[in-house]
Write a protein that holds these residues in place. Structure first.
Motif, PDB file in Angstrom:
ATOM      1  N   CYS A 199      18.835  -0.852   1.928  1.00  0.00           N
ATOM      2  CA  CYS A 199      17.443  -1.093   2.281  1.00  0.00           C
ATOM      3  C   CYS A 199      16.759  -1.837   1.135  1.00  0.00           C
ATOM      4  CB  CYS A 199      16.770   0.256   2.517  1.00  0.00           C
ATOM      5  SG  CYS A 199      14.987   0.171   2.638  1.00  0.00           S
ATOM      6  N   ALA A 201      13.737  -1.888   0.390  1.00  0.00           N
ATOM      7  CA  ALA A 201      12.614  -1.111  -0.157  1.00  0.00           C
ATOM      8  C   ALA A 201      13.089  -0.006  -1.093  1.00  0.00           C
ATOM      9  CB  ALA A 201      11.781  -0.520   0.976  1.00  0.00           C
ATOM     10  N   CYS A 202      14.141   0.731  -0.671  1.00  0.00           N
ATOM     11  CA  CYS A 202      14.513   1.908  -1.477  1.00  0.00           C
ATOM     12  C   CYS A 202      15.952   1.865  -1.988  1.00  0.00           C
ATOM     13  CB  CYS A 202      14.272   3.182  -0.674  1.00  0.00           C
ATOM     14  SG  CYS A 202      15.329   3.327   0.769  1.00  0.00           S
ATOM     15  N   CYS A 212      17.311   2.322   7.859  1.00  0.00           N
ATOM     16  CA  CYS A 212      17.177   3.133   6.660  1.00  0.00           C
ATOM     17  C   CYS A 212      16.597   4.476   7.102  1.00  0.00           C
ATOM     18  CB  CYS A 212      16.236   2.458   5.668  1.00  0.00           C
ATOM     19  SG  CYS A 212      15.732   3.526   4.314  1.00  0.00           S
ATOM     20  N   GLU A 214      14.632   6.280   5.716  1.00  0.00           N
ATOM     21  CA  GLU A 214      13.224   6.425   5.334  1.00  0.00           C
ATOM     22  C   GLU A 214      12.354   5.318   5.911  1.00  0.00           C
ATOM     23  OE1 GLU A 214      11.410   6.892   1.077  1.00  0.00           O
ATOM     24  OE2 GLU A 214      13.348   7.934   1.176  1.00  0.00           O
ATOM     25  N   HIS A 215      12.912   4.074   5.917  1.00  0.00           N
ATOM     26  CA  HIS A 215      12.097   2.916   6.277  1.00  0.00           C
ATOM     27  C   HIS A 215      12.417   2.323   7.654  1.00  0.00           C
ATOM     28  CE1 HIS A 215      11.849   3.166   1.833  1.00  0.00           C
ATOM     29  NE2 HIS A 215      10.581   2.942   2.087  1.00  0.00           N
TER      30      HIS A 215
HETATM   31 ZN   LIG Z   1      14.519   2.456   2.726  1.00  0.00          ZN
END
Ligand SMILES: [Zn+2]
Length: 310
Positions: A199, A201-202, A212, A214-215
């Motif tokens: 991902c 972002a993370c 992801c 989370e995302h």
């Molecule tokens: Zn993520």
């Protein structure tokens, strides 16, 4: 001999007498006992005659030896690690750890007591703090604090703490989970780099459907994982390298091109190198794996030069 020298230095520090003065006393003691006693033994007698109680005396991180108990030390926390929770054999617990440095070296400190760990969780003890530790013990080159140990903030100041992590050379057989180490080992197996996406972002791994945890749905970034098997004569271990680290061994082209990789593989198999990294317990196989952060070829001439310096 190292121990004897350190012992004399400790006696000198505690008593305020010069090294020469203490060595004279030790020699006098040995002469009196017709040389029937070792220099270390004589040093212990001199220390007790001077009223030095090593139980209360502080030592430096460079003087710590495996098996030492009742260790007292003052130092600066140069790296605070995340508190880890574990479930093992039906027991639940937490482990705190940080790196403590003084002007001689640094050491990984491990906390097992919930009261100590809560000091970290509440931010009462944090990175860059000076702390005094009492009644700890040295195990596997780490300083361990039990419920009988004490940790508190200290007002002392130490100039020039050794910030550069002192990493120990280890045998594969001696590695402990979580330990930072240098392994001098031969590459005995090398698998083709495996691609996966993370991902943006993370940096967590995304699923095969591009999600992801989370995302949600993301456009993954391509990363590689290289695994190899290392052998140092005591044991073998699976070693893992991620994208940037892989470039310590392979060029970008060799990572992506199978033919070039196979060529390089021939070159690397059987090669002896020094691998720096951390031993971690594999979640899947329940054995130790070595996460490599650096790999350098063994430079025999440099090693000899270092040995000659000692
Ligand atoms: Zn993520």
């Amino acid at each position: 001999m190292q121990n004897y020298t350190q012992l004399v230095e400790r006696i000198s520090r505690s008593s305020g007498l010069t090294i020469e003065d203490i060595e004279r006393r030790i020699e006098a003691k040995r002469a009196k006992l017709s040389g029937l006693i070792s220099k270390e033994g004589a040093a212990q007698i001199v220390a007790s005659e001077l009223g030095i109680n090593f139980d209360k005396e502080k030592i430096k991180t460079s003087e710590m030896l495996d098996g030492m108990k009742k260790v007292n030390v003052i130092g600066k926390i140069i790296q605070m690690n995340r508190v880890i929770e574990y479930d093992k054999n039906g027991r639940h617990g937490k482990i705190g750890s940080f790196v403590l440095a003084d002007e001689t070296s640094n050491v990984r400190v491990v906390l097992w007591d919930t009261n100590h760990i809560s000091l970290i969780e509440q931010g009462k003890i944090k990175e860059n703090d000076m702390v005094e530790i009492n009644n700890a013990s040295v195990r596997n080159t780490e300083l361990h604090l039990s419920g009988f140990s004490d940790i508190k903030l200290s007002n002392e100041k130490i100039d020039n703490v050794i910030e550069k992590r002192v990493i120990n050379e280890r045998k594969i057989l001696e590695l402990n989970p979580g330990e930072q180490a240098n392994l001098r080992a031969v590459v005995v197996q090398l698998f083709e780099p495996r691609a996966f996406s993370v991902c943006p972002a993370c940096s967590k791994k995304v699923s095969e459907t591009g999600e992801c945890s989370e995302h949600g749905k993301v456009t993954g970034e391509k990363r590689f994982l290289l695994s190899l098997v290392l052998d140092d004569g005591t044991e073998t271990i699976r070693a893992v390298l991620f994208s940037e680290q892989i470039e310590k061994l392979l060029s970008k082209e060799e990572i992506e091109n199978s033919e070039l990789f196979m060529k390089k593989r021939e070159e690397l198999l059987g090669k002896e190198m020094i691998f720096s990294g951390q031993a971690r317990k594999s979640k899947i196989y329940d054995n130790l794996e070595f996460f490599v952060s650096d790999a350098v070829e063994v430079d025999i001439e440099k090693l000899i030069a270092e040995l000659e310096k000692q």
